[in-house]
Design an enzyme around this catalytic site. Structure first.
Site, PDB file in Angstrom:
ATOM      1  CG  PHE A 123      -1.003  20.797  -0.155  1.00 42.02           C
ATOM      2  CD1 PHE A 123      -2.289  20.785   0.387  1.00 42.02           C
ATOM      3  CD2 PHE A 123      -0.861  20.654  -1.524  1.00 42.02           C
ATOM      4  CE1 PHE A 123      -3.409  20.646  -0.431  1.00 42.02           C
ATOM      5  CE2 PHE A 123      -1.974  20.511  -2.349  1.00 42.02           C
ATOM      6  CZ  PHE A 123      -3.254  20.503  -1.798  1.00 42.02           C
ATOM      7  N   GLY A 131       2.133  15.209 -11.672  1.00 38.94           N
ATOM      8  CA  GLY A 131       2.172  16.618 -11.263  1.00 38.94           C
ATOM      9  C   GLY A 131       0.867  17.275 -11.662  1.00 38.94           C
ATOM     10  CD  GLU A 366      -0.414  26.810  -4.449  1.00 34.10           C
ATOM     11  OE1 GLU A 366      -1.577  27.212  -4.529  1.00 34.10           O
ATOM     12  OE2 GLU A 366       0.265  26.890  -3.409  1.00 34.10           O
ATOM     13  CB  THR A 368       1.700  24.606 -15.456  1.00 30.38           C
ATOM     14  OG1 THR A 368       0.668  24.004 -16.249  1.00 30.38           O
ATOM     15  CG2 THR A 368       2.521  23.516 -14.770  1.00 30.38           C
ATOM     16  CB  SER A 369       1.012  29.390 -17.467  1.00 30.27           C
ATOM     17  OG  SER A 369       1.575  30.281 -16.533  1.00 30.27           O
TER      18      SER A 369
HETATM   19  P1  FAD Z   1       4.141  18.267 -15.463  1.00 30.33           P
HETATM   20  O1  FAD Z   1       2.749  18.068 -15.011  1.00 30.33           O
HETATM   21  O2  FAD Z   1       4.926  17.064 -15.879  1.00 30.33           O
HETATM   22  O3  FAD Z   1       4.122  19.328 -16.629  1.00 30.33           O
HETATM   23  C1  FAD Z   1       5.231  19.515 -17.515  1.00 30.33           C
HETATM   24  C2  FAD Z   1       4.771  20.456 -18.619  1.00 30.33           C
HETATM   25  O4  FAD Z   1       3.675  19.868 -19.350  1.00 30.33           O
HETATM   26  C3  FAD Z   1       4.253  21.812 -18.084  1.00 30.33           C
HETATM   27  O5  FAD Z   1       4.598  22.831 -18.989  1.00 30.33           O
HETATM   28  C4  FAD Z   1       2.738  21.626 -18.110  1.00 30.33           C
HETATM   29  O6  FAD Z   1       2.018  22.850 -18.207  1.00 30.33           O
HETATM   30  C5  FAD Z   1       2.572  20.770 -19.353  1.00 30.33           C
HETATM   31  N1  FAD Z   1       1.327  20.007 -19.305  1.00 30.33           N
HETATM   32  C6  FAD Z   1       0.981  18.996 -18.451  1.00 30.33           C
HETATM   33  N2  FAD Z   1      -0.268  18.573 -18.705  1.00 30.33           N
HETATM   34  C7  FAD Z   1      -0.739  19.350 -19.720  1.00 30.33           C
HETATM   35  C8  FAD Z   1      -1.960  19.406 -20.437  1.00 30.33           C
HETATM   36  N3  FAD Z   1      -2.998  18.611 -20.141  1.00 30.33           N
HETATM   37  N4  FAD Z   1      -2.090  20.317 -21.437  1.00 30.33           N
HETATM   38  C9  FAD Z   1      -1.056  21.156 -21.737  1.00 30.33           C
HETATM   39  N5  FAD Z   1       0.117  21.147 -21.096  1.00 30.33           N
HETATM   40  C10 FAD Z   1       0.282  20.246 -20.097  1.00 30.33           C
HETATM   41  N6  FAD Z   1       3.439  20.125  -5.018  1.00 30.33           N
HETATM   42  C11 FAD Z   1       2.769  19.785  -3.876  1.00 30.33           C
HETATM   43  O7  FAD Z   1       1.940  18.859  -3.879  1.00 30.33           O
HETATM   44  N7  FAD Z   1       2.997  20.472  -2.707  1.00 30.33           N
HETATM   45  C12 FAD Z   1       3.880  21.489  -2.614  1.00 30.33           C
HETATM   46  O8  FAD Z   1       4.066  22.074  -1.542  1.00 30.33           O
HETATM   47  C13 FAD Z   1       4.620  21.848  -3.795  1.00 30.33           C
HETATM   48  N8  FAD Z   1       5.568  22.827  -3.735  1.00 30.33           N
HETATM   49  C14 FAD Z   1       6.385  23.031  -4.825  1.00 30.33           C
HETATM   50  C15 FAD Z   1       7.480  23.878  -4.706  1.00 30.33           C
HETATM   51  C16 FAD Z   1       8.354  24.031  -5.779  1.00 30.33           C
HETATM   52  C17 FAD Z   1       9.545  24.922  -5.623  1.00 30.33           C
HETATM   53  C18 FAD Z   1       8.101  23.370  -7.012  1.00 30.33           C
HETATM   54  C19 FAD Z   1       9.023  23.510  -8.188  1.00 30.33           C
HETATM   55  C20 FAD Z   1       7.006  22.552  -7.138  1.00 30.33           C
HETATM   56  C21 FAD Z   1       6.142  22.353  -6.051  1.00 30.33           C
HETATM   57  N9  FAD Z   1       5.076  21.458  -6.126  1.00 30.33           N
HETATM   58  C22 FAD Z   1       4.354  21.131  -4.994  1.00 30.33           C
HETATM   59  C23 FAD Z   1       4.820  20.725  -7.361  1.00 30.33           C
HETATM   60  C24 FAD Z   1       4.119  21.547  -8.420  1.00 30.33           C
HETATM   61  O9  FAD Z   1       2.790  21.810  -8.048  1.00 30.33           O
HETATM   62  C25 FAD Z   1       4.253  20.781  -9.738  1.00 30.33           C
HETATM   63  O10 FAD Z   1       5.604  20.892 -10.141  1.00 30.33           O
HETATM   64  C26 FAD Z   1       3.303  21.303 -10.793  1.00 30.33           C
HETATM   65  O11 FAD Z   1       1.987  20.934 -10.483  1.00 30.33           O
HETATM   66  C27 FAD Z   1       3.632  20.774 -12.191  1.00 30.33           C
HETATM   67  O12 FAD Z   1       3.764  19.383 -12.183  1.00 30.33           O
HETATM   68  P2  FAD Z   1       5.066  18.714 -12.820  1.00 30.33           P
HETATM   69  O13 FAD Z   1       6.253  19.388 -12.275  1.00 30.33           O
HETATM   70  O14 FAD Z   1       4.959  17.244 -12.623  1.00 30.33           O
HETATM   71  O15 FAD Z   1       4.977  19.053 -14.355  1.00 30.33           O
END
Ligand code: FAD
Length: 386
Positions: A123, A131, A366, A368-369
C-alpha cells in the site's frame, strides 16, 4: 448484546492459535534477528485462511465476518506482529480496497491471488515529504493516451520488496486530496524499484521498503476507482486497517499478559514468587484491564463493519478509538512486561523486549495517536483541526 463467540469463530481462533504456536512462536526470535520471517510460512498461513478472511468465496477467499477477522489478527499479534502486518496490508489495505472499489476485471485479476497469498500486495501512500499530511502527496500520474505514466517516491512501505502489486496513490491534478488517484501497479513494471529499509526498531521480520517510480507506464484499466477518488479510497482502507492494527495490538497486550504472569510465577526473589508481590500484581492487573478494554473497542468496530456501517461517521470514530487505545495499550503493556521481567526483559532471549520494539510503531503508522485524537476531536466538536 451478546459478546459470546459462535462455534465457527471459536474454532477459527483455536486453529489459528494452534498453528501459530507451532509455526511462528518458536521461530520469531530468529526471524527478528534475521530481519526477515521465513517466507515459507506465507503459504502455510494462507492454508489456514488468514489471507482470505472477509474476501468472498467467489474471489477465492473464505468469506467470513469481521468478528472472525479481528480474532485472526489478534492471534497473529499475540504470536508475531511482523506476521500480522504482512496480512493486514495484503489482505486488508490492498485486497479490501480492490473489493470495495475495483472493477470486476480487477477483482478477478488480483483477489484470488491475494486471498491465497500466491500474490502479495503493498500500500503506497506515504512519501518522504508527506506522512500524516497524505492528501498533499506529490507522486504524479500523467495521462498519456490510453495509459498513465507514474513518477515519484514512496517511503516506509510494508511488503514493498515482496509485493506483486502495489496500490499506489498519485496526483492526477493539483487539487489537494481531491487530486489524488489510486492505481494498481504490478511491481514488475519497467521503472518500478523497491529498496528494503533495514535497521528498524521493531517489526524486523517484515519487509519495509522505499518505492521508486520512474516513468512507470500502466494502462488506464489499472486505475482503481475514478480520477480524484484516490484519497477517499485510501482513507476508507485506513479506517478498516486501523481495526486490523488495533486487533493485532490486542494480541500483543494479551501476549504481554500471559508472558508476564508466566515469568512472575516462575521467578523467585526474597524467597517467594514475584507474582506474590502486590506491586507486581498491579502491573499485571493494568495489562489485564488494557487487554479487555482494547478488545471491547475492537469488537465494537468489527461489529459495526459486520452490520454494514463501514461508511458511517460512527464506524470511523469507533475505528480511531480502537486504534488509539489499543496501540497505546500495547506500548504500556510491553513496557510493564519488561518491568516484570527485570533485567531479563532487556535482552532478546525473552520475548518482552521484542514486544516493546514491535509495539512502538503501532502508535505511529496508519495514523499517529495525535491524528486519531484530531479525528475523534473533530467528530465530537464538528471543528476540523487539519
Ligand atoms: P509525520 O506526519 O511527519 O509526523 C511527525 C509527528 O508530528 C508525529 O508525532 C505526528 O503525530 C505529528 N503531527 C503531524 N501532523 C500533526 C497535526 N496536524 N497535529 C498534531 N500532530 C501532528 N505508509 C504507507 O503508505 N504504507 C505502508 O505500508 C506503511 N508501512 C509502515 C511501516 C512502518 C514500520 C512504518 C514506521 C511506517 C509505515 N508507513 C506506511 C508510514 C506511516 O503510516 C507514517 O510513518 C505515518 O503516517 C506518520 O507519518 P510520518 O512518519 O511522515 O510522520
Amino acid at each position: 448484546m451478546d459478546l459470546s463467540l459462535s462455534e465457527e469463530q471459536e474454532a477459527f481462533r483455536a486453529l489459528a492459535r494452534d498453528f501459530l504456536e507451532r509455526e511462528a512462536v518458536p521461530h520469531r526470535q530468529q526471524w527478528d534477528r534475521d530481519e526477515s520471517v521465513d517466507l515459507a510460512i506465507i503459504p502455510k498461513m494462507a492454508e489456514i485462511g488468514f489471507f482470505g478472511l472477509t474476501i468472498p468465496e467467489e474471489y477465492g477467499g473464505l468469506g467470513g465476518d469481521y468478528a472472525t477477522y479481528v480474532l485472526g489478527m489478534e492471534e497473529l499479534g499475540r504470536a508475531d506482529s511482523a506476521l500480522r502486518g504482512i496480512v493486514s496490508v495484503s489482505n486488508g489495505l490492498v485486497g479490501k480496497s480492490i473489493l470495495g472499489f475495483g472493477t470486476e476485471e480487477q477483482k478477478q485479476e488480483w483477489l484470488p491471488g491475494i486471498a491465497t497469498a500466491t500474490k502479495l500486495g503493498c500500500f503506497g501512500l506515504t512519501e518522504p515529504g508527506t506522512g500524516s499530511d497524505a492528501g498533499n502527496l506529490t507522486t504524479r500520474a500523467v495521462r498519456d493516451g490510453g495509459d498513465y505514466v507514474l513518477t515519484g517516491q514512496k517511503l516506509f512501505i510494508t511488503n514493498g520488496t515482496w509485493a506483486d502489486v502495489a496500490l499506489v496513490f498519485a496526483r492526477t491534478s493539483d487539487d489537494g486530496p481531491r487530486g489524488v488517484t489510486a492505481f494498481l501497479v504490478p511491481t514488475g513494471a519497467d521503472g518500478f524499484e523497491a529498496r528494503e529499509i533495514k535497521g528498524k526498531l521493531g517489526l524486523r521480520g517484515q519487509a519495509t521498503a522505499e518505492l521508486f517510480l520512474e516513468g512507470v507506464r500502466v494502462p488506464a484499466s489499472a486505475r482503481l476507482g475514478e480520477e480524484g477518488q484516490g484519497f477517499k479510497i485510501a482513507m476508507s482502507s485506513l479506517d478498516k486497517g486501523r481495526v486490523s492494527v488495533a486487533a493485532g495490538c490486542v494480541g500483543l497486550v494479551q501476549a504481554c499478559l500471559e508472558s508476564s504472569v508466566a515469568y512472575a510465577r516462575e521467578r523467585t526473589q526474597f524467597g517467594r514468587e514475584i507474582a506474590g508481590f502486590q506491586l507486581v500484581q498491579e502491573m499485571i492487573a493494568d495489562i489485564s484491564l488494557d487487554a479487555d478494554a482494547a478488545r471491547l473497542l475492537v469488537w465494537r468496530a468489527a461489529d459495526l463493519l459486520d452490520r454494514g456501517r463501514a461508511g458511517t461517521a460512527e464506524f470511523r470514530v469507533a475505528a480511531s478509538k480502537a486504534k488509539l487505545y489499543a496501540s497505546e495499550a500495547a506500548v504500556r503493556a510491553a513496557n510493564h512486561c519488561i518491568q516484570v521481567y527485570g533485567g531479563a526483559g532487556y535482552v532478546d532471549e525473552y520475548p518482552a523486549a521484542k514486544y516493546l520494539r514491535d509495539a512502538r510503531v503501532m502508535t505511529l503508522y496508519e495514523g499517529t495517536s495525535q491524528i486519531q485524537k484530531l479525528l475523534i476531536g473533530r467528530a465530537e466538536t464538528g471543528i476540523s483541526a487539519f
